[in-house]
Design a protein around this motif. Structure first.
Motif: not given
Length: 268
Positions: A131, A186-188, A191-193, A231-234, A268
């Motif tokens: 996660k 890489d992303y994806p 996953k987006d973690i 990454f979106p949350q990188g 979350h």
């Protein structure tokens, strides 16, 4: 109910907090569990390192979460082997270790050096078991690209010597991973973690090779900044205070970034 059962098991380990052995497929893996809490943290050590790679931060992490450290096959007191294991093989055994320990929730994976290669493979192959990801100066199969970009002729000489040094005591289990040329997951693919990379850009007075020159350190930092930013949350953290062993040089930085990841997960 299974999660509650595991937390109860983890709590029982705390009392002795002693390393133990567990059968994973055909091998025995050395491991230790300590702490308790909402989150479970799995520590993935550097190349040829065992559980001692995490000595500076293990007990501190245990104050905030259930934490598991272990020695990969061939390292520490785990089963000695002669065959080659790839980072993908090691990732599979990390997954099996969690199953053997009855861990039924995704973990926060914290990895150092070559453990970062294992962690990237794990995150891509076993998305339901992870996660969040925190990597400390992770290894990259693109180190040689940095050397060659600085000075091609000198780099080729240095790379040849590094290979000879690596082979001096026989081929290490991570040898082929270091010298293979593959794209970083890489992303994806992962996953987006939440993903955080702490990278050492510490300048040294007498660099051993081009990789540790000021230019090499800058390019190393840029490599991981670029990877994390995809990454979106990188998040990328550059440190000029630590050498390669960030957890020894700045244990408080490692713990703080881990706590930040936990806070993100709690929202979350």
């Amino acid at each position: 109910m299974k999660l509650i059962t595991f937390i109860g098991i983890a709590l029982s380990f705390i009392v002795s907090a002693q390393p133990a052995l567990i059968n994973v497929n055909e091998f025995e893996l050395e491991y230790e569990v300590a702490g308790n809490g909402k989150h479970i943290v799995l520590l993935e050590a550097g190349g040829s390192a065992g559980m001692s790679d995490w000595e500076p931060v293990f007990n501190q992490i245990a104050e905030h979460a259930t934490v598991i450290r272990y020695s990969r096959v061939g390292n520490g007191n785990s089963t000695a082997i002669k065959r080659h294991f790839t980072s993908s093989d090691y990732a599979e055994y990390a997954s099996e270790l969690l199953v053997a320990l009855d861990v039924n929730q995704p973990v926060i994976l914290v990895a150092h050096s070559y453990g970062g290669s294992v962690a990237r493979e794990f995150a891509a192959a076993y998305p339901k078991q992870i996660k969040a990801l925190l990597m400390l100066d992770p290894s990259s199969e693109h180190d040689v690209d940095i050397l060659r970009a600085i000075d091609l002729e000198k780099a080729n000489r240095e790379i040849a010597q590094i290979k000879l040094d690596d082979m001096a005591d026989g081929m290490s289990n991570q040898y082929l991973d270091f010298w293979s040329k593959r794209p970083l997951p890489d992303y994806p693919q992962i996953k987006d973690i939440p993903v955080t990379v702490i990278t050492s850009v510490k300048k040294v007075d007498s660099p051993a090779n081009l990789f540790f020159t000021d230019q090499g350190r800058q390019m190393w930092g840029e490599l991981w900044q670029g990877w994390a930013s995809a990454f979106p949350q990188g998040k990328s953290v550059l440190t000029g205070k630590s050498g390669h062993f960030v957890q020894f040089d700045e244990p408080e930085l490692v713990l703080n970034e881990l706590l930040v990841l936990m806070q993100k997960l709690n929202k979350h």
